[in-house]
Design an enzyme around this catalytic site. Sequence first.
Site, mmCIF file in Angstrom:
data_model
loop_
_atom_site.group_PDB
_atom_site.id
_atom_site.type_symbol
_atom_site.label_atom_id
_atom_site.label_comp_id
_atom_site.label_asym_id
_atom_site.label_seq_id
_atom_site.Cartn_x
_atom_site.Cartn_y
_atom_site.Cartn_z
ATOM 1 N N THR B 185 8.352 20.726 1.153
ATOM 2 C CA THR B 185 8.612 19.308 1.359
ATOM 3 C C THR B 185 9.704 18.899 0.376
ATOM 4 O O THR B 185 9.800 19.434 -0.725
ATOM 5 C CB THR B 185 7.370 18.471 1.049
ATOM 6 O OG1 THR B 185 7.054 18.640 -0.338
ATOM 7 C CG2 THR B 185 6.189 18.914 1.871
ATOM 8 N N LYS B 439 -1.517 -4.364 -1.452
ATOM 9 C CA LYS B 439 -2.943 -4.535 -1.225
ATOM 10 C C LYS B 439 -3.396 -5.849 -1.851
ATOM 11 O O LYS B 439 -3.630 -5.934 -3.049
ATOM 12 C CB LYS B 439 -3.693 -3.340 -1.806
ATOM 13 C CG LYS B 439 -3.458 -2.108 -0.928
ATOM 14 C CD LYS B 439 -3.494 -0.789 -1.659
ATOM 15 C CE LYS B 439 -3.044 0.321 -0.706
ATOM 16 N NZ LYS B 439 -2.978 1.630 -1.347
ATOM 17 N N TRP B 444 -4.081 -5.533 3.713
ATOM 18 C CA TRP B 444 -2.820 -4.836 3.459
ATOM 19 C C TRP B 444 -1.650 -5.624 4.054
ATOM 20 O O TRP B 444 -1.722 -6.127 5.170
ATOM 21 C CB TRP B 444 -2.860 -3.425 4.063
ATOM 22 C CG TRP B 444 -3.783 -2.503 3.316
ATOM 23 C CD1 TRP B 444 -4.628 -2.836 2.291
ATOM 24 C CD2 TRP B 444 -3.955 -1.102 3.535
ATOM 25 N NE1 TRP B 444 -5.317 -1.740 1.851
ATOM 26 C CE2 TRP B 444 -4.926 -0.653 2.604
ATOM 27 C CE3 TRP B 444 -3.387 -0.188 4.406
ATOM 28 C CZ2 TRP B 444 -5.334 0.677 2.537
ATOM 29 C CZ3 TRP B 444 -3.801 1.135 4.340
ATOM 30 C CH2 TRP B 444 -4.758 1.568 3.409
#
Lengths: 545, 545
Positions: B185, B439, B444
């Site tokens: 990654t 949050k 959210w």
Amino acid sequence: MLSTMQDEPLSLATLLRYASTFVGDSTVSTWTGTGVRTMTYRELGADAARLANALRELGIGIGDRVGTFMWNNNEHMVAYIAAPAMGAVLHALNIRLFPEQLVYVANHAEDQVVLVDGTLLPMFAQYLPNLKTVRHVIVVNGDASTLSAPEGVKVHDYTELLAAQPDTYDFPIIDERSAAAMCYTSGTTGDPKGVVYSHRSNWLHAMQVCSPSSMGFSGADNVLAIVPLFHANAWGLPYAALMSGASLLMPDRFLQPGPLLEMMAAQQPTFAAAVPTIWGGMLAGLAAHPQDITHLRSVVVGGSAVPPSMMRAFEEKHGVRILHAWGMTETSPLGSVAHPPAGVTGEDEWAYRYTQGRFPASVQARLVADDGSVVPNDGASLGELEVRGPWITGSYYSPDGAEVDPEKFDDGWLRTGDVGKISRDGYLTLVDRSKDVIKSGGEWISSVDLENAVMGHPAVAEAAVIGVPDEKWDERPLVAIVLAEGAEAKADELRDFLADKFAKWQLPERWTFIAEVPKTSVGKFDKKRLRAQYADGDLTVTTLS
Amino acid sequence: MLSTMQDEPLSLATLLRYASTFVGDSTVSTWTGTGVRTMTYRELGADAARLANALRELGIGIGDRVGTFMWNNNEHMVAYIAAPAMGAVLHALNIRLFPEQLVYVANHAEDQVVLVDGTLLPMFAQYLPNLKTVRHVIVVNGDASTLSAPEGVKVHDYTELLAAQPDTYDFPIIDERSAAAMCYTSGTTGDPKGVVYSHRSNWLHAMQVCSPSSMGFSGADNVLAIVPLFHANAWGLPYAALMSGASLLMPDRFLQPGPLLEMMAAQQPTFAAAVPTIWGGMLAGLAAHPQDITHLRSVVVGGSAVPPSMMRAFEEKHGVRILHAWGMTETSPLGSVAHPPAGVTGEDEWAYRYTQGRFPASVQARLVADDGSVVPNDGASLGELEVRGPWITGSYYSPDGAEVDPEKFDDGWLRTGDVGKISRDGYLTLVDRSKDVIKSGGEWISSVDLENAVMGHPAVAEAAVIGVPDEKWDERPLVAIVLAEGAEAKADELRDFLADKFAKWQLPERWTFIAEVPKTSVGKFDKKRLRAQYADGDLTVTTLS
């Protein structure tokens, strides 16, 4: 070095959960004769949970066999996914088996419970007293009270049974190599033999059915499943539909051309699957009452070879593409599908489409000669087709562990019993069954090719070719001719007729004229009986020099 | 109850054997700037055998890592299949990594040999002295003599190496869970992390790529692989092409819009895959020099979200359907693909196509709230996307067995770090990265939604939204605004502009005006630096009441 990938089993419980949520708006519909009964995959999931709860209450656990004796319909689909998803093993019984075979397979599989269609109750009632392991019968869409059950067998009504159950079930994820479903071959010789599919094999096979190289299912499809759910793992249609979100259309007991065409007009399926006989009937039906069937993007035909004339009639008269496919109960059943290579057109394309097709990467295929050597894929060399792969059976089911027909397996390969050739670009053409091919001086002669060729003579109504012992060549062909009514032809004339179609060494010397070709119960040439007649000296044979 | 199915492993050796025989006439072609170099899959199989023989002579065995540092071309494809087929592990190095990252991943993976493109030799030469495990460099299409190798490293010429080898190799069938390939990654934080694909995961993933629910490859396709082979398992294109018999078209180093369009005009690919940036460049190129690109039946775009305007421009101006897809290195990478449901048309269809799409049955997906509870797929509830399945990573590669980032895994599920919602019919819409979502009082707020909305104000050039600590609500959004040149706007005016687009509790109180949004090396908003600036008191914040 191990991978870091998750060790997630391929599981039909996962498939059911997926289908009833992520593609929960897709549907399965059953023709009623005038319209359809439809349930969404979301509802299918709820009913599958109810059925699983009910089956658990009836004592069904992991690995127990759940039989069905049903037409293709919504309830059959519920059972088809509920039984394996709960860890049990679905055994769809072939309602067309001879009674003794039906009893044999249900006892051999040790079915514990059987779901039976109301319309099939009278037939099933005759078998039930001989089913040794069945403890529960669930009557679907019928009157359970009409079935008189033997001592120890309880009869239930499907609707009542499900109504009493919750619509959720904690479907277990079991080892992917566990049994999910079983199917028996309807071999013409000996007892039927059982094949046990796994969660893994059904998952992989469903992925392949979805591939454009096979049937190409997607959420845009409405798949008409004419092939019975009990026939050769239903050609993989049910699980592939759940996987792709394709909707399913079920004909129930309305399998005559008229009702099928009426259903198609009303429901506009995009894809359909059936054996050649059904499509032959449809062609005749369409000739009598023309109807637009171009809603079918494609149609897959298998089970036996498709006559080229039928493929052309569908395409040229009705604009529908027939896909010729090969497979068998032992292969889940795909198998090869005859998509022509890219860019090939005209008669070349047709030639590819008449073949049995090309195998997917998951099905390894080779041709093996009598001496066990692998023959090349050169489009000419003949051999027995052997296949291997994750959805090919490696044995036949044996309750006691004794090997069944081990000669059908060759060092990890399944011997299909089919003889053919494979082109350099991978297309299979079958020419015979291995037991019928004539082995002459180390070379093989296709009995089917000789039959087809000689039947092209106007005086010949039917012809069957068998191999008979020959001192010099081991075997030579014997041609048994049924003359057309009022017609006459001599053996030498018929051989001359074949002369430009075969190599000289393939031309038969032995000929016999008979009144009719002996046939099996399903109408196929019974070459076993013909061989016996020859061996017993019952045939008058002309031998040409 | 066990099934009777064969226990045949899913194996890239089987795939190579299949591709080079049954679909051996299909091709891989590399653009040279003026035409193509083409090899059939049959020739690819022969070269793969030669390369495997050569690698074995260089000491490469089961599980050893074979690196590539190459453009997409024929030779890269040979390595891509030869290395895993011989039991080694392909590690396609990202040629665009920062030098220290490139050196890190090659050392971390312990690459033994690296195949390097001639054109990339100067770049690779800088890294080579720091590569601790590399013993052999194979120069492809270049002058091997120009590379001065450190002590203990041998340099070979690809063509000479292969010419000396036989064109057959007994590719072994190894456990399907064995490593086949690895990919790192390119996370923005911390060291790159390795993912190790297996033969099983790559096989299953290739089957899924072939499904019409994903990319729908068949033998009729000519697939243009613009996405680099080193990017996220090459999106599965190489193995899916070999599996389906689709031909492959490789752009080599010609990745600018002009050459890509020239190649497309000459080669008429039917399918293409690339990140949005490439397609944006192509759109501009097409505007300047119109060209018919309807040979593309479809185009898959992933790697980052596709702007709806781009999808519409391709469809409405050029008749080409863009498929929006989601995936990541950790998921092989598919992932969801946005095929709309059957029968949906017009703007409703577009709305589906703008989503990240629907998951296949093999990828289980759920949304999880901060407290670990699973939120419903109701098209509204937000949660972090978690996935599981046979081609999803269950861990990161660790040479010493120590767990890497265990917090990325949740009871068998991969935490993707993406926050979104899933509709009742299974379509995923991502709204934020989990580290960026705000949050506030247990609910959210998507930073991306706020950014996109406020950037619609004419006075705003750029906007970045971060969560900042709040005594009452835990976190509240802070909006950092870069005003357009010469424009003016106050915080309350901008908040009013948002008032009809968000619920009242979502509207930000905190605003700051900055000269520019800090960016990462690849041009993404660097919210980590913005957060640090806020924490250090470097930002002047207006708080509205």
